[in-house]
Write a protein that holds these residues in place. Sequence first.
Motif, mmCIF file in Angstrom:
data_model
loop_
_atom_site.group_PDB
_atom_site.id
_atom_site.type_symbol
_atom_site.label_atom_id
_atom_site.label_comp_id
_atom_site.label_asym_id
_atom_site.label_seq_id
_atom_site.Cartn_x
_atom_site.Cartn_y
_atom_site.Cartn_z
ATOM 1 N N ILE A 88 77.404 57.838 32.093
ATOM 2 C CA ILE A 88 77.169 56.466 32.724
ATOM 3 C C ILE A 88 78.174 56.696 33.875
ATOM 4 C CG2 ILE A 88 77.287 53.907 32.565
ATOM 5 C CD1 ILE A 88 76.598 54.084 29.770
ATOM 6 N N ALA A 89 79.332 56.829 33.801
ATOM 7 C CA ALA A 89 80.353 56.786 34.959
ATOM 8 C C ALA A 89 79.991 57.671 36.120
ATOM 9 C CB ALA A 89 81.766 57.171 34.694
ATOM 10 N N ALA A 90 79.832 59.163 35.655
ATOM 11 C CA ALA A 90 79.217 60.114 36.392
ATOM 12 C C ALA A 90 77.952 59.767 37.437
ATOM 13 C CB ALA A 90 78.819 61.377 35.764
ATOM 14 N N MET A 91 77.110 58.978 36.672
ATOM 15 C CA MET A 91 75.804 58.509 37.380
ATOM 16 C C MET A 91 76.176 57.378 38.350
ATOM 17 S SD MET A 91 73.111 57.706 34.123
ATOM 18 C CE MET A 91 71.854 56.996 35.430
ATOM 19 N N ALA A 92 77.162 56.425 37.840
ATOM 20 C CA ALA A 92 77.541 55.537 38.675
ATOM 21 C C ALA A 92 78.244 56.107 40.048
ATOM 22 C CB ALA A 92 78.254 54.436 38.002
ATOM 23 N N GLU A 93 79.165 57.101 39.796
ATOM 24 C CA GLU A 93 79.996 57.297 40.740
ATOM 25 C C GLU A 93 79.683 58.508 41.602
ATOM 26 O OE1 GLU A 93 83.873 58.122 38.496
ATOM 27 O OE2 GLU A 93 83.517 55.798 37.662
ATOM 28 N N THR A 94 78.725 59.292 41.452
ATOM 29 C CA THR A 94 78.144 60.549 42.071
ATOM 30 C C THR A 94 77.096 60.020 43.076
ATOM 31 O OG1 THR A 94 78.881 61.876 40.278
ATOM 32 C CG2 THR A 94 77.490 63.004 42.023
ATOM 33 N N CYS A 98 70.588 59.716 41.067
ATOM 34 C CA CYS A 98 69.691 58.564 41.207
ATOM 35 C C CYS A 98 69.901 57.529 40.183
ATOM 36 C CB CYS A 98 68.498 59.067 41.187
ATOM 37 S SG CYS A 98 67.811 60.034 42.491
ATOM 38 N N HIS A 99 69.956 56.309 40.282
ATOM 39 C CA HIS A 99 70.253 55.411 39.328
ATOM 40 C C HIS A 99 68.831 55.133 38.615
ATOM 41 C CE1 HIS A 99 73.906 53.699 41.567
ATOM 42 N NE2 HIS A 99 74.009 54.715 41.150
ATOM 43 N N SER A 100 68.296 56.181 37.971
ATOM 44 C CA SER A 100 67.095 56.012 37.018
ATOM 45 C C SER A 100 67.365 56.538 36.032
ATOM 46 C CB SER A 100 66.062 56.639 37.960
ATOM 47 O OG SER A 100 66.057 58.005 38.070
ATOM 48 N N LEU A 101 66.943 55.988 34.615
ATOM 49 C CA LEU A 101 67.477 56.869 33.403
ATOM 50 C C LEU A 101 66.071 56.588 32.660
ATOM 51 C CD1 LEU A 101 69.420 57.775 31.228
ATOM 52 C CD2 LEU A 101 69.810 55.183 30.682
ATOM 53 N N VAL A 132 74.641 50.769 30.930
ATOM 54 C CA VAL A 132 74.093 51.488 32.308
ATOM 55 C C VAL A 132 73.808 50.233 33.457
ATOM 56 C CG1 VAL A 132 72.006 52.419 33.125
ATOM 57 C CG2 VAL A 132 73.008 53.246 31.055
ATOM 58 N N ARG A 133 73.612 49.231 32.977
ATOM 59 C CA ARG A 133 73.191 47.980 34.128
ATOM 60 C C ARG A 133 74.601 47.453 34.352
ATOM 61 N NH1 ARG A 133 67.699 46.605 31.229
ATOM 62 N NH2 ARG A 133 66.206 47.584 32.575
ATOM 63 N N ALA A 134 75.456 47.473 33.622
ATOM 64 C CA ALA A 134 76.751 46.766 34.127
ATOM 65 C C ALA A 134 77.421 47.843 35.142
ATOM 66 C CB ALA A 134 77.742 46.746 32.879
ATOM 67 N N ALA A 135 77.217 48.918 34.970
ATOM 68 C CA ALA A 135 77.882 50.046 36.003
ATOM 69 C C ALA A 135 76.963 50.071 37.333
ATOM 70 C CB ALA A 135 77.932 51.338 35.277
ATOM 71 N N ALA A 166 63.532 42.863 25.428
ATOM 72 C CA ALA A 166 65.048 42.971 25.724
ATOM 73 C C ALA A 166 65.532 43.952 26.816
ATOM 74 C CB ALA A 166 65.893 43.134 24.365
ATOM 75 N N ALA A 167 64.790 45.129 26.692
ATOM 76 C CA ALA A 167 65.181 46.127 27.590
ATOM 77 C C ALA A 167 65.026 46.003 28.994
ATOM 78 C CB ALA A 167 64.778 47.526 26.987
ATOM 79 N N ARG A 168 63.541 45.396 29.347
ATOM 80 C CA ARG A 168 63.230 45.086 30.648
ATOM 81 C C ARG A 168 62.952 46.644 31.126
ATOM 82 N NH1 ARG A 168 61.090 40.547 30.751
ATOM 83 N NH2 ARG A 168 60.846 40.589 33.019
ATOM 84 N N PHE A 169 62.199 47.315 30.727
ATOM 85 C CA PHE A 169 62.051 48.859 31.143
ATOM 86 C C PHE A 169 61.287 48.733 32.423
ATOM 87 C CE2 PHE A 169 61.871 49.761 26.671
ATOM 88 C CZ PHE A 169 63.091 50.510 26.603
ATOM 89 N N SER A 170 61.293 49.705 33.251
ATOM 90 C CA SER A 170 60.584 49.373 34.627
ATOM 91 C C SER A 170 59.297 50.289 34.373
ATOM 92 C CB SER A 170 61.376 50.327 35.781
ATOM 93 O OG SER A 170 61.700 51.533 35.479
ATOM 94 N N SER A 171 59.087 51.270 33.497
ATOM 95 C CA SER A 171 57.783 52.091 33.035
ATOM 96 C C SER A 171 58.146 52.382 31.600
ATOM 97 C CB SER A 171 57.667 52.971 34.059
ATOM 98 O OG SER A 171 56.632 53.814 33.541
ATOM 99 N N ALA A 172 57.227 52.671 30.940
ATOM 100 C CA ALA A 172 57.218 53.141 29.525
ATOM 101 C C ALA A 172 55.996 54.273 29.239
ATOM 102 C CB ALA A 172 57.158 52.129 28.610
#
Length: 333
Positions: A88-94, A98-101, A132-135, A166-172
């Motif tokens: 998560i840190a690598a995603m947020a700091e690099t 992309c911020h997609s999971l 993930v969403r906090a970061a 609860a998860a609020r997915f952007s796609s499934a």
Amino acid sequence: TCTFCIVPALRGREKDRRPGDILSEVRALVDEGVLEVTLLGQNVNSYGVEFGDRYAFGKLLRACGDVDGLERVRFTSPHPKDFTDDVIAAMAETPNVCHSLHMPLQSGSDDVLRAMRRSYRSERYLGIIDKVRAAMPDAAITTDIIVGFPGETEADFARTLDVVRAARFSSAFTFQYSKRPGTPAATMDGQLPKQVVQERYERLVATVEEITWAENKKLVGETVEVLVAVGEGRKDERTGRMSGRARDGRLVHFDAGSHQGLIRPGDIVHTTVTYAAPHHLNADGEPVAHRRTRAGDAAEAGRSPRTPGVLLGLPTVGAPAVAPAPTTGCAAH
């Protein structure tokens, strides 16, 4: 070795490529004009087991950030059981990650997850999403869900819907369970009638689309960066639009406006979202900006990037290539 999955039986145990080999391939692709790569693994979070580094995947993401000219990095698929905070840190700091999971859920029922041999529970799954969403508050999270697994009750299915909300997915990516001969699930008791699975599936799709539509509507009026692609928009020729993916992975159909005929696949466009649907965004105003790229140059020249390819012990198809004839005097004798 999930009870529904035939992949381990077909492909055998996971293999880890060395980080240096992966990065060399990434650099070779970038040298040919590639702007975006996807790191692919059956379970990317277990990467590094073979060479004894449980933090190898986060390090690989960060290393991709040092590749000049690489603008986007994606990966799929992580497994919730192995997901660690360093990723998560690598995603947020690099910056180029992309911020997609895409993180498969499969079921929101702990009983079904246990029967699937998925070694996490819904609380663990939602906890990862919270981190993930906090970061990365802008992260778009997608998933896989199976409906109608053997023994699934109405209460089990209801818990899946609860986790989806609860998860609020952007796609499934949603699937009706189907037997794979040779898997444990294929012979389990409690195989469900087709009509029950179909009815639950339709309810799941309706719930997912309600949520994805609401999440997409939040982006109306926002300017997004689109990497233009070919084949993403089936109606582009009829509507006069072009299409591509935003940094968060969402599909965007856009009007080229005064840039018509100048925008090429592989170019970058910034455009403002004017309309949202459950599975895509439209941007029907004048693009905010258009940047010609090396990827666009390659597309215009008809060049397709290629690497030698990687085989991890998989059988090849067809007759083996004929070895070249020896050319040195010693070999000839």
